[in-house]
Design a protein around this motif. Structure first.
Motif, PDB file in Angstrom:
ATOM      1  N   GLN A   1      -4.542  11.580   2.128  1.00 55.16           N
ATOM      2  CA  GLN A   1      -4.843  10.149   2.040  1.00 55.16           C
ATOM      3  C   GLN A   1      -5.273   9.580   3.392  1.00 55.16           C
ATOM      4  O   GLN A   1      -6.141   8.711   3.460  1.00 55.16           O
ATOM      5  CB  GLN A   1      -3.617   9.394   1.520  1.00 55.16           C
ATOM      6  CG  GLN A   1      -3.846   7.913   1.261  1.00 55.16           C
ATOM      7  CD  GLN A   1      -4.853   7.667   0.146  1.00 55.16           C
ATOM      8  OE1 GLN A   1      -4.948   8.443  -0.804  1.00 55.16           O
ATOM      9  NE2 GLN A   1      -5.617   6.582   0.260  1.00 55.16           N
TER      10      GLN A   1
ATOM     11  N   GLN B   1       0.827  -1.204   0.000  1.00 56.65           N
ATOM     12  CA  GLN B   1       0.000   0.000   0.000  1.00 56.65           C
ATOM     13  C   GLN B   1       0.869   1.265   0.000  1.00 56.65           C
ATOM     14  O   GLN B   1       0.587   2.222  -0.724  1.00 56.65           O
ATOM     15  CB  GLN B   1      -0.931  -0.015   1.212  1.00 56.65           C
ATOM     16  CG  GLN B   1      -2.115   0.920   1.068  1.00 56.65           C
ATOM     17  CD  GLN B   1      -3.174   0.668   2.125  1.00 56.65           C
ATOM     18  OE1 GLN B   1      -2.920   0.855   3.308  1.00 56.65           O
ATOM     19  NE2 GLN B   1      -4.364   0.242   1.705  1.00 56.65           N
TER      20      GLN B   1
ATOM     21  N   LYS C   1      -8.833  10.504   3.727  1.00 56.00           N
ATOM     22  CA  LYS C   1      -9.638   9.781   2.748  1.00 56.00           C
ATOM     23  C   LYS C   1      -9.868   8.326   3.150  1.00 56.00           C
ATOM     24  O   LYS C   1     -10.941   7.756   2.878  1.00 56.00           O
ATOM     25  CB  LYS C   1      -8.943   9.851   1.383  1.00 56.00           C
ATOM     26  CG  LYS C   1      -9.664   9.142   0.256  1.00 56.00           C
ATOM     27  CD  LYS C   1      -8.871   9.259  -1.038  1.00 56.00           C
ATOM     28  CE  LYS C   1      -9.540   8.476  -2.161  1.00 56.00           C
ATOM     29  NZ  LYS C   1      -8.738   8.561  -3.422  1.00 56.00           N
ATOM     30  N   SER C   2      -8.887   7.714   3.803  1.00 64.05           N
ATOM     31  CA  SER C   2      -8.962   6.275   4.078  1.00 64.05           C
ATOM     32  C   SER C   2      -9.304   5.939   5.528  1.00 64.05           C
ATOM     33  O   SER C   2      -9.121   4.800   5.962  1.00 64.05           O
ATOM     34  CB  SER C   2      -7.635   5.609   3.694  1.00 64.05           C
ATOM     35  OG  SER C   2      -6.558   6.205   4.394  1.00 64.05           O
ATOM     36  N   LYS C   3      -9.766   6.935   6.285  1.00 62.19           N
ATOM     37  CA  LYS C   3     -10.089   6.709   7.700  1.00 62.19           C
ATOM     38  C   LYS C   3     -11.080   5.575   7.909  1.00 62.19           C
ATOM     39  O   LYS C   3     -10.990   4.815   8.877  1.00 62.19           O
ATOM     40  CB  LYS C   3     -10.654   7.996   8.309  1.00 62.19           C
ATOM     41  CG  LYS C   3      -9.603   8.907   8.916  1.00 62.19           C
ATOM     42  CD  LYS C   3     -10.250  10.101   9.599  1.00 62.19           C
ATOM     43  CE  LYS C   3      -9.194  10.955  10.314  1.00 62.19           C
ATOM     44  NZ  LYS C   3      -9.802  12.128  10.984  1.00 62.19           N
TER      45      LYS C   3
ATOM     46  N   GLU D   1     -11.509   2.941   6.107  1.00 60.41           N
ATOM     47  CA  GLU D   1     -11.073   1.654   5.546  1.00 60.41           C
ATOM     48  C   GLU D   1     -10.377   0.835   6.629  1.00 60.41           C
ATOM     49  O   GLU D   1      -9.376   1.259   7.195  1.00 60.41           O
ATOM     50  CB  GLU D   1     -10.130   1.888   4.364  1.00 60.41           C
ATOM     51  CG  GLU D   1     -10.786   2.627   3.205  1.00 60.41           C
ATOM     52  CD  GLU D   1      -9.788   2.966   2.100  1.00 60.41           C
ATOM     53  OE1 GLU D   1      -8.658   2.441   2.149  1.00 60.41           O
ATOM     54  OE2 GLU D   1     -10.141   3.772   1.203  1.00 60.41           O
ATOM     55  N   ALA D   2     -10.895  -0.354   6.886  1.00 58.55           N
ATOM     56  CA  ALA D   2     -10.384  -1.196   7.973  1.00 58.55           C
ATOM     57  C   ALA D   2      -8.937  -1.635   7.746  1.00 58.55           C
ATOM     58  O   ALA D   2      -8.179  -1.813   8.702  1.00 58.55           O
ATOM     59  CB  ALA D   2     -11.286  -2.416   8.140  1.00 58.55           C
ATOM     60  N   ASP D   3      -8.560  -1.821   6.483  1.00 57.12           N
ATOM     61  CA  ASP D   3      -7.209  -2.331   6.199  1.00 57.12           C
ATOM     62  C   ASP D   3      -6.232  -1.217   5.815  1.00 57.12           C
ATOM     63  O   ASP D   3      -5.147  -1.480   5.295  1.00 57.12           O
ATOM     64  CB  ASP D   3      -7.258  -3.373   5.082  1.00 57.12           C
ATOM     65  CG  ASP D   3      -7.721  -2.781   3.757  1.00 57.12           C
ATOM     66  OD1 ASP D   3      -8.291  -1.651   3.768  1.00 57.12           O
ATOM     67  OD2 ASP D   3      -7.511  -3.421   2.720  1.00 57.12           O
ATOM     68  N   SER D   4      -6.590   0.032   6.081  1.00 58.44           N
ATOM     69  CA  SER D   4      -5.715   1.145   5.724  1.00 58.44           C
ATOM     70  C   SER D   4      -4.442   1.142   6.573  1.00 58.44           C
ATOM     71  O   SER D   4      -4.480   0.899   7.781  1.00 58.44           O
ATOM     72  CB  SER D   4      -6.443   2.484   5.917  1.00 58.44           C
ATOM     73  OG  SER D   4      -5.545   3.566   5.749  1.00 58.44           O
TER      74      SER D   4
END
Length: 490
Positions: A271, A123, A274-276, A278-281
């Motif tokens: 980012q 990632q 934006k990805s807060k 998302e569990a796998d961030s």
């Protein structure tokens, strides 16, 4: 009746013997190599360093693929283009891990790009590549920044008025300012005390990573983590870098605009928001600091070191410098800023730059990788988590791949008609999934900086100096000995 001290001694000897027998048992399933000693493995034979000359000697004795032991940890070494290609190129994904117990891992913290693994690495690397493109890599925006720094370098060289000087500080400051603009959004004055300290810390970390202490740490990570010694200074320097980056991060939060990001920190902060959900961030401030540390550290040291070698080779081989001058005069308008696109019209100059990278070979042995799954490499089956080192030195000097591997010769990159000739064994940036993230940026910098300097100056040795020392100092990167040159305006 045995005493407690005798029982304790017997216990230590027994544990040592059990550990050594385990090493010998494990060796059965690994490529053959030098016989390991108890406790230290092959560290004594390696002189406690992964030196390219020592690795070459082992290759002559044990073949293209062999195993050395760093204490109780085996390291499979790949030598020559065929073996390296079969490992890090053909099995790129399978050999994409990083060792989890090492000096570099403890120093870097396992975040960011260079030393992360698995989902975090994938990632972070994907984001890093995308952000560099967004900031203008391959476009005019970033190229103009490099051109500006090239002009700063020319002005600083010209200020020496043809007198002897050491170009190290000027080169490092200008190269560092390119990556500073990318990650921080601004350049520093070359006289800025804080900037000079950042450069110094970065250089000291690189020196520490190539030291004997680092290899002892790799072999015995737990005790070395707690013992005093020169290796501890690297952690102090890394803390200074990370504290500075954390301060820059706070400044960006206060004054930046996430709607119009201007640098890596801006893009990363956006980012994170934006990805807060998302569990796998894996996007957080610690990984942001690690990524900026990776980019600033590698982006400064490698390109600056290559340019130092470039000028040294130009005074060591004046006939090659003359041919570069002749091509530049014939093709370029002297008043025009050099563009990366110009390389297509300058095959000899382009070949010289590639030969500098090949011959200087600054990342001689690269950074070890690990197998993320069982894989067959060069007729051997390597189990998951096996450490593998691609000896890049053996590729860049492989006699099967180069016309004159042991000589500095731009014809290694030219065909019979003088056209530039690419070579798949040209791996100064390593290869496969773990290839250098900043390869394209480095290519732009090397071409523009080198061509601009050669367009502006003739370089020669100071009066009274007749011999050029082209031997290297072994660190994480192979560095030239300090030298002085004269830059005479053309």
């Amino acid at each position: 009746m045995w005493t407690i001290s005798e029982i304790f001694f017997l216990f230590l000897v027994s544990m040592l013997m059990i550990n050594y027998l385990k090493v010998l048992w494990t060796s059965r399933n690994l490529p053959p190599g030098p016989f390991p000693l108890p406790l230290i493995g092959n560290l004594w034979g390696l002189k406690f360093q992964l030196h390219p000359e020592t690795l070459a000697q082992f290759s002559r004795l044990h073949g293209r693929i062999y195993t050395v032991w760093l204490g109780g940890s085996p390291l499979v070494v790949l030598n020559g283009w065929r073996a390296v290609k079969d490992g890090i190129v053909s099995h790129s994904e399978e050999l994409s891990g990083r060792p989890v117990a090492s000096f570099l891992m403890d120093l870097m913290g396992g975040g960011g790009i260079v030393m992360s693994n698995g989902h975090v690495w994938k990632q972070q690397r994907r984001f890093g590549l995308m952000t560099l493109r967004n900031l203008g890599l391959g476009k005019r925006g970033l190229e103009s920044r490099i051109q500006d720094e090239a002009q700063y370098m020319v002005e600083s060289f010209r200020a020496q008025n043809g007198a002897p000087f050491d170009p190290f500080n000027i080169i490092t400051a200008c190269v560092g300012n390119v990556i500073s603009a990318v990650v921080f959004g601004h350049r520093f004055s070359n006289d800025d005390v804080i900037y000079q300290e950042l450069i110094k810390c970065n250089h000291c970390i690189v020196e520490s990573l190539g030291s004997v202490w680092a290899k002892v740490y790799d072999a015995f990570p737990w005790p070395m983590k707690h013992l005093p010694g020169p290796h501890q200074s690297a952690f102090t320097n890394m803390a200074y870098l990370r504290q500075f980056i954390a301060k820059e991060l706070r400044t960006h939060k206060e004054s930046g605009s996430l709607e119009e990001p201007q640098d890596v920190i801006d893009y990363y902060l956006a980012q994170i928001e934006k990805s807060k959900a998302e569990a796998d961030s894996t996007f957080d401030e610690q990984n942001l600091i690690s990524m900026v540390t990776d980019l600033f550290g590698a982006g400064t040291e490698t390109t600056a070191t290559t340019l130092q070698w470039a000028l040294l080779y130009m005074v060591a081989f004046p006939h090659i410098q003359q041919k570069v001058h002749e091509e530049l005069d014939a093709v370029l308008d002297g008043s025009k800023l050099v563009c990366y696109e110009d390389r297509k019209r300058l095959p000899y100059t382009n070949a010289v730059i590639h030969e500098i990278q090949r011959y200087a070979n600054i990342a001689a042995v690269g950074i070890p990788r690990t197998c993320v799954k069982e894989v067959n490499v060069y007729t051997y089956s390597l189990k998951k988590d096996t450490m593998v080192l691609a000896n890049l030195d053996s590729v860049l000097f492989d006699p099967q791949c180069w016309k004159t591997p042991d000589q500095f010769n731009p014809n290694n990159f030219l065909d019979e008609k003088g056209n530039f000739l690419a070579n798949e064994a040209f791996l100064p940036f390593s290869g496969g999934a773990r290839a250098c993230l900043g390869e394209q940026l480095a290519r732009y910098e090397l071409f523009i900086f080198f061509t601009t300097l050669l367009q502006s100056f003739e370089f020669h040795l100071p009066n009274g100096v007749a011999k050029v020392n082209t031997k290297y100092i072994y660190n994480l990167t192979l560095q030239p000995h300090p030298y002085q040159i004269c830059a005479v305006a053309r």
